[in-house]
Enzyme design. Structure first.
Site, PDB file in Angstrom:
ATOM      1  N   ASP A 169       0.832  -1.207   0.000  1.00 23.38           N
ATOM      2  CA  ASP A 169       0.000   0.000   0.000  1.00 23.38           C
ATOM      3  C   ASP A 169       0.870   1.262   0.000  1.00 23.38           C
ATOM      4  O   ASP A 169       0.543   2.251  -0.653  1.00 23.38           O
ATOM      5  CB  ASP A 169      -0.938  -0.005   1.220  1.00 23.38           C
ATOM      6  CG  ASP A 169      -1.891  -1.186   1.180  1.00 23.38           C
ATOM      7  OD1 ASP A 169      -2.449  -1.463   0.106  1.00 23.38           O
ATOM      8  OD2 ASP A 169      -2.057  -1.855   2.223  1.00 23.38           O
TER       9      ASP A 169
ATOM     10  N   HIS B 122      -5.521  -3.614   5.350  1.00 25.14           N
ATOM     11  CA  HIS B 122      -5.168  -3.874   3.958  1.00 25.14           C
ATOM     12  C   HIS B 122      -6.386  -4.328   3.162  1.00 25.14           C
ATOM     13  O   HIS B 122      -6.456  -5.461   2.706  1.00 25.14           O
ATOM     14  CB  HIS B 122      -4.029  -4.911   3.872  1.00 25.14           C
ATOM     15  CG  HIS B 122      -3.672  -5.239   2.452  1.00 25.14           C
ATOM     16  ND1 HIS B 122      -3.072  -4.331   1.600  1.00 25.14           N
ATOM     17  CD2 HIS B 122      -3.857  -6.361   1.714  1.00 25.14           C
ATOM     18  CE1 HIS B 122      -2.904  -4.880   0.419  1.00 25.14           C
ATOM     19  NE2 HIS B 122      -3.373  -6.114   0.454  1.00 25.14           N
TER      20      HIS B 122
HETATM   21  P1  NAD Z   1      -0.826 -18.083  -6.150  1.00 22.67           P
HETATM   22  O1  NAD Z   1      -2.028 -18.922  -6.302  1.00 22.67           O
HETATM   23  O2  NAD Z   1      -0.058 -17.722  -7.371  1.00 22.67           O
HETATM   24  O3  NAD Z   1       0.200 -18.791  -5.153  1.00 22.67           O
HETATM   25  C1  NAD Z   1      -0.191 -19.291  -3.930  1.00 22.67           C
HETATM   26  C2  NAD Z   1       0.660 -20.481  -3.594  1.00 22.67           C
HETATM   27  O4  NAD Z   1       0.235 -20.984  -2.327  1.00 22.67           O
HETATM   28  C3  NAD Z   1       0.531 -21.643  -4.609  1.00 22.67           C
HETATM   29  O5  NAD Z   1       1.802 -22.042  -5.074  1.00 22.67           O
HETATM   30  C4  NAD Z   1      -0.139 -22.742  -3.812  1.00 22.67           C
HETATM   31  O6  NAD Z   1       0.282 -24.048  -4.180  1.00 22.67           O
HETATM   32  C5  NAD Z   1       0.325 -22.383  -2.405  1.00 22.67           C
HETATM   33  N1  NAD Z   1      -0.473 -22.999  -1.351  1.00 22.67           N
HETATM   34  C6  NAD Z   1      -1.806 -23.230  -1.304  1.00 22.67           C
HETATM   35  N2  NAD Z   1      -2.127 -23.850  -0.156  1.00 22.67           N
HETATM   36  C7  NAD Z   1      -0.980 -23.998   0.533  1.00 22.67           C
HETATM   37  C8  NAD Z   1      -0.662 -24.570   1.788  1.00 22.67           C
HETATM   38  N3  NAD Z   1      -1.592 -25.115   2.570  1.00 22.67           N
HETATM   39  N4  NAD Z   1       0.627 -24.554   2.170  1.00 22.67           N
HETATM   40  C9  NAD Z   1       1.580 -24.000   1.388  1.00 22.67           C
HETATM   41  N5  NAD Z   1       1.349 -23.453   0.205  1.00 22.67           N
HETATM   42  C10 NAD Z   1       0.075 -23.464  -0.223  1.00 22.67           C
HETATM   43  O7  NAD Z   1      -1.274 -16.766  -5.352  1.00 22.67           O
HETATM   44  P2  NAD Z   1      -0.419 -15.420  -5.163  1.00 22.67           P
HETATM   45  O8  NAD Z   1      -0.722 -14.505  -6.273  1.00 22.67           O
HETATM   46  O9  NAD Z   1       0.981 -15.771  -4.860  1.00 22.67           O
HETATM   47  O10 NAD Z   1      -1.142 -14.814  -3.854  1.00 22.67           O
HETATM   48  C11 NAD Z   1      -1.020 -15.450  -2.612  1.00 22.67           C
HETATM   49  C12 NAD Z   1      -1.811 -14.699  -1.555  1.00 22.67           C
HETATM   50  O11 NAD Z   1      -1.244 -13.401  -1.324  1.00 22.67           O
HETATM   51  C13 NAD Z   1      -3.267 -14.433  -1.923  1.00 22.67           C
HETATM   52  O12 NAD Z   1      -4.084 -14.687  -0.800  1.00 22.67           O
HETATM   53  C14 NAD Z   1      -3.301 -12.958  -2.278  1.00 22.67           C
HETATM   54  O13 NAD Z   1      -4.551 -12.385  -2.095  1.00 22.67           O
HETATM   55  C15 NAD Z   1      -2.287 -12.416  -1.306  1.00 22.67           C
HETATM   56  N6  NAD Z   1      -1.731 -11.101  -1.620  1.00 22.67           N
HETATM   57  C16 NAD Z   1      -1.505 -10.245  -0.578  1.00 22.67           C
HETATM   58  C17 NAD Z   1      -0.934  -9.000  -0.816  1.00 22.67           C
HETATM   59  C18 NAD Z   1      -0.672  -8.067   0.328  1.00 22.67           C
HETATM   60  O14 NAD Z   1      -0.428  -6.884   0.079  1.00 22.67           O
HETATM   61  N7  NAD Z   1      -0.630  -8.525   1.559  1.00 22.67           N
HETATM   62  C19 NAD Z   1      -0.624  -8.612  -2.122  1.00 22.67           C
HETATM   63  C20 NAD Z   1      -0.870  -9.509  -3.158  1.00 22.67           C
HETATM   64  C21 NAD Z   1      -1.432 -10.752  -2.897  1.00 22.67           C
HETATM   65  C1  LMR Z   2      -3.191  -6.174  -3.414  1.00 24.78           C
HETATM   66  O1  LMR Z   2      -3.387  -5.186  -2.712  1.00 24.78           O
HETATM   67  O2  LMR Z   2      -2.764  -6.091  -4.582  1.00 24.78           O
HETATM   68  C2  LMR Z   2      -3.447  -7.531  -2.845  1.00 24.78           C
HETATM   69  O3  LMR Z   2      -4.070  -7.470  -1.600  1.00 24.78           O
HETATM   70  C3  LMR Z   2      -4.113  -8.472  -3.787  1.00 24.78           C
HETATM   71  C4  LMR Z   2      -5.545  -8.126  -4.057  1.00 24.78           C
HETATM   72  O4  LMR Z   2      -6.392  -9.014  -3.900  1.00 24.78           O
HETATM   73  O5  LMR Z   2      -5.821  -7.004  -4.477  1.00 24.78           O
END
Ligand code: NAD
Ligand code: LMR
Length: 341
Positions: A177, A204
């Site tokens: 953010d 967030h």
């Molecule tokens: P993705 O699907 O590309 O990757 C997620 C990974 O988690 C996959 O490789 C999957 O196999 C793995 N996974 C699923 N269950 C699991 C478990 N029990 N143990 C270990 N690994 C497991 O998703 P992504 O794009 O990498 O996003 C991941 C998360 O991060 C989402 O929930 C997304 O919303 C979040 N996110 C948060 C922020 C933030 O600012 N905090 C920003 C972007 C994304």
């Molecule tokens: C973000 O802010 O990009 C992440 O939390 C992923 C989302 O779901 O927007």
């Protein structure tokens, strides 16, 4: 531990910085084969100077970690990479970890809110945190998986149940953010993003994200600009979800933000002082309003959170945003606590 006096020159890995120490910290990435996990691991493995505080990158996922580890291990830095696949391998992945970063879980698709991810991601975060509690209870835990406003309370409750919770060691990663706010405000103000710092408080998601545009050093914005930028920062994640059109949410910018936070925390754990980052942590500021977690700028130290910063002065518009943020946060946090109980 031995020390090497490095030379001020370009090293074979292209680094121009010079490490004076060999690192001894282990970082475990849970969800390492995912859209965030892979580039985040790349940034940690390849960061110039990372090997002065990081020795071991432990890559855990339910699939595909051998390939990710083999690929990363060909990068010529001294950070060792190991791979661990499936829940039976979780204890080995976590054994001796100083820092655990959790990007495991499903991302959004267009039309979904972060809270829509709750049903799937709540139990993933709970299961992984339970593993941390039994294998590396002293580790610093960085939760990226959404909805952060609820997954952080879930992690806290799980650690509490195991009797190992310490508020100094649990963070919801909100760095993206601030990174976004810096980009968007710089663009509007005609400045270099590298030189623009914007405080972003709260949580967030949507209205819980509170950008403080009234006190960006060297930047004066009109009322119209403030309203537009506030909305863009609050819903910046949606821009990426829309552009990816069903293929997920922010991964590359999140990996950048997550690596920045992790590397700064590692520096602080090693004893560097004066390091600050924002994060969604247990905070006393709004406990009276029933909001136990809140993001402000925090100072990092050898034990994790050293001190939690104030909200600081807000103008009338921002006070209105704060009121909305607290209302939603209370609901999101309660959902996490109730789930864990
Ligand atoms: P993705 O699907 O590309 O990757 C997620 C990974 O988690 C996959 O490789 C999957 O196999 C793995 N996974 C699923 N269950 C699991 C478990 N029990 N143990 C270990 N690994 C497991 O998703 P992504 O794009 O990498 O996003 C991941 C998360 O991060 C989402 O929930 C997304 O919303 C979040 N996110 C948060 C922020 C933030 O600012 N905090 C920003 C972007 C994304
Ligand atoms: C973000 O802010 O990009 C992440 O939390 C992923 C989302 O779901 O927007």
């Amino acid at each position: 531990m031995w020390f090497c006096r490095a030379l001020r020159r370009v090293a074979p890995n292209g680094s121009r910085t010079y490490a004076t120490q060999i690192g001894d910290k282990k970082v475990a990435v849970l969800g390492a084969a995912g859209g965030i996990g892979q580039p985040l691991s790349l940034l940690l493995k390849s960061h110039p100077g990372a090997s002065s505080f990081l020795s071991h990158l432990s890559l855990y996922d339910v699939v595909n970690t051998p390939g990710v580890a083999a690929d990363l291990s060909h990068i010529n830095t001294s950070v060792k990479c190991t791979h661990h696949t499936g829940s039976d391998a979780l204890p080995a992945a976590l054994d001796g970890a100083d820092v655990v970063v959790i990007p495991a879980g499903v991302p959004r698709k267009p039309g979904m809110s972060r809270q829509d991810l709750f049903n799937t991601n709540a139990s993933i975060v709970q299961q992984l945190t339970a593993g941390i509690a039994s294998t590396c209870p002293q580790a610093q835990v960085l939760v990226i998986s959404n909805p952060v406003n609820s997954t952080v309370p879930i992690a806290a409750e799980t650690l509490k149940k195991a009797g190992v919770y310490d508020r100094r060691r649990l963070f919801g990663v909100t760095t993206l953010d601030l990174v976004r706010a810096s980009c968007f405000v710089a663009e509007a103000a005609g400045k270099r993003p590298e030189n623009v710092h914007v405080d972003v408080l709260g949580g967030h998601s949507g209205k819980t994200i509170l950008p403080v545009l009234s006190r960006v050093p060297g930047v004066q914005l009109t009322k119209e600009q403030v309203e537009k930028l506030t909305n863009r920062i609050q819903f910046g994640g949606d821009e990426v979800v829309k552009a990816k059109d069903g293929l997920g949410s922010a991964t590359l910018s999140m990996a950048y933000a997550g690596a920045r936070f992790t590397l700064n925390l590692l520096r602080a754990l090693k004893g560097e002082s004066g390091i600050t980052e924002a994060a969604f942590v247990e905070s006393d500021i709004f406990k009276k309003d029933g909001v136990d977690y809140f993001s402000t700028q925090i100072t990092l130290g050898r034990q994790g959170v050293e001190s939690v910063g104030e909200v600081g002065p807000l103008d009338e518009y921002e006070q209105g945003l704060l009121k909305d943020a607290l209302e939603d946060l209370k609901i999101n946090i309660k959902a996490g606590v109730d789930f864990a109980k």
